[in-house]
Design a protein around this motif. Structure first.
Motif, PDB file in Angstrom:
ATOM      1  N   LYS A  63       0.823  -1.304   0.016  1.00 29.93           N
ATOM      2  CA  LYS A  63      -0.045  -0.085  -0.014  1.00 29.93           C
ATOM      3  C   LYS A  63       0.676   1.424  -0.018  1.00 29.93           C
ATOM      4  O   LYS A  63       2.042   1.192   0.428  1.00 29.93           O
ATOM      5  N   PRO A  64       0.290   2.279  -0.356  1.00 30.19           N
ATOM      6  CA  PRO A  64       1.086   3.790  -0.612  1.00 30.19           C
ATOM      7  C   PRO A  64       1.358   4.119   1.306  1.00 30.19           C
ATOM      8  O   PRO A  64       0.927   3.779   2.087  1.00 30.19           O
ATOM      9  N   GLY A  65       2.745   4.418   1.292  1.00 30.25           N
ATOM     10  CA  GLY A  65       3.406   4.692   2.642  1.00 30.25           C
ATOM     11  C   GLY A  65       3.785   3.381   3.266  1.00 30.25           C
ATOM     12  O   GLY A  65       4.393   3.825   4.444  1.00 30.25           O
ATOM     13  N   GLN A  66       3.742   2.261   2.947  1.00 27.62           N
ATOM     14  CA  GLN A  66       3.919   0.884   3.748  1.00 27.62           C
ATOM     15  C   GLN A  66       5.376   0.672   3.442  1.00 27.62           C
ATOM     16  O   GLN A  66       5.800   0.828   2.508  1.00 27.62           O
ATOM     17  N   VAL A  67       6.064   0.344   4.693  1.00 27.08           N
ATOM     18  CA  VAL A  67       7.473   0.086   4.443  1.00 27.08           C
ATOM     19  C   VAL A  67       7.377  -1.568   4.843  1.00 27.08           C
ATOM     20  O   VAL A  67       6.975  -2.372   5.567  1.00 27.08           O
ATOM     21  N   LEU A  68       7.935  -2.260   3.474  1.00 27.33           N
ATOM     22  CA  LEU A  68       8.037  -3.686   3.203  1.00 27.33           C
ATOM     23  C   LEU A  68       9.412  -4.039   3.151  1.00 27.33           C
ATOM     24  O   LEU A  68      10.552  -3.301   2.727  1.00 27.33           O
ATOM     25  N   ASN A  69       9.912  -5.263   3.789  1.00 23.70           N
ATOM     26  CA  ASN A  69      11.110  -6.043   3.642  1.00 23.70           C
ATOM     27  C   ASN A  69      10.953  -7.159   2.592  1.00 23.70           C
ATOM     28  O   ASN A  69       9.692  -8.268   2.972  1.00 23.70           O
ATOM     29  N   LEU A  70      11.362  -7.307   1.568  1.00 25.32           N
ATOM     30  CA  LEU A  70      11.287  -8.360   0.662  1.00 25.32           C
ATOM     31  C   LEU A  70      12.390  -9.255   0.180  1.00 25.32           C
ATOM     32  O   LEU A  70      13.435  -8.572   0.141  1.00 25.32           O
ATOM     33  N   ASN A  71      12.200 -10.618   0.277  1.00 22.79           N
ATOM     34  CA  ASN A  71      13.495 -11.505  -0.028  1.00 22.79           C
ATOM     35  C   ASN A  71      13.362 -11.959  -1.426  1.00 22.79           C
ATOM     36  O   ASN A  71      12.397 -12.272  -2.064  1.00 22.79           O
TER      37      ASN A  71
END
Length: 272
Positions: free
Chosen positions: A245-253
């Motif tokens: 989503k907009p403004g969401q902080v994610l960590n992806l592998n």
């Protein structure tokens, strides 16, 4: 100033900066900078946009104008200060060239004298003679008729190890080839990215709408996205779409497969 809306609303609610900072867990200096449009005192864009959204939700006001001003501030060129340097040309006196020419000639003369002495000292003298020592053959005693000399051929000596050099090469395992991965990110909004490779190397990038970024790696990598709704992902030719989503902080592998506990914790905190 758009930040003045936040300040007036806070004063209407009777809340001071310290109280809002304690509730939102955001530094009071950052909240003051948002109210005063002092964007140079704020952190990187991905965190600043998140602070503005949280503060707007807390005050129940629209965050759009402040985010628009902040984005415009990022795109505007910063003025540079050019300090003029007065150049002065000093005329070199004529005798300086004479002194330099004299020193150069002196160096050449000293070098010539030094090399001449070395050539003389290297010549052989008349009394220097090469002494030759006569080498006499060594006589060995003859073997007795009944004596037998037995020697084991070197070729018949068995090696200590059961493997020959060719065997060691044949039994060695060749290194496994690793596939080269390609990660492409297309920005639909201003977004901050950080990628961490398996060897610990870290790279960061700030993309604006319409920009793209390619990363190639042969092992695994972890991608941190500051605005998950503002990008489109493509991994090894596969379109992964918008990850959040907009403004969401994610960590992806990458490659996808292993669960990332930090990413799950971040998503749960945002949903709450």
């Amino acid at each position: 100033m758009a930040g003045e809306i936040f300040k007036k609303k806070r004063e209407e609610l009777g809340v001071d900066i310290k109280g809002a900072s304690d509730v939102l867990k955001i530094g009071s200096e950052y909240l003051s900078a948002i109210e005063n449009d002092s964007f140079d005192r704020l952190p990187v864009a991905v965190y600043t946009i998140g602070y503005i959204r949280c503060y707007a939700k807390y005050l129940d006001v629209d965050a759009g104008p402040v985010i628009a001003d902040f984005t415009a501030h990022l795109s505007s060129p910063k003025p540079s200060t050019i300090i003029p340097v007065a150049s002065s040309q000093r005329k070199v006196p004529g005798y300086t060239y004479v002194v330099l020419a004299f020193l150069a000639g002196l160096l050449v003369f000293v070098f010539y004298i030094y090399t001449s002495k070395n050539r003389v000292s290297d010549l052989p003298g008349e009394n220097n003679r090469i002494s030759v020592t006569e080498i006499k053959p060594v006589q060995t005693a003859p073997l007795d008729a009944g004596a037998v000399s037995v020697s084991q051929p070197k070729d018949n000596i068995a090696p200590e190890s059961g493997l020959t050099a060719a065997g060691l090469i044949a039994t060695g395992q060749a290194p496994e080839d690793k596939k080269e991965h390609r990660l492409t990110i297309i920005a639909k909004d201003t977004v901050w990215l950080q990628i961490r490779y398996e060897d610990g190397k870290v790279e960061e990038a700030l993309l604006k709408s319409g920009m793209s970024k390619d990363w190639s790696f042969s092992d695994t990598a972890s991608l941190k996205v500051g605005n998950a709704g503002g990008i489109v992902l493509n991994f090894d030719g596969n379109d992964l779409g918008v990850p959040g989503k907009p403004g969401q902080v994610l960590n992806l592998n990458f490659p996808p497969g292993k669960a990332n506990t930090e990413t799950e914790a971040t998503n749960k905190s945002i949903q709450q």
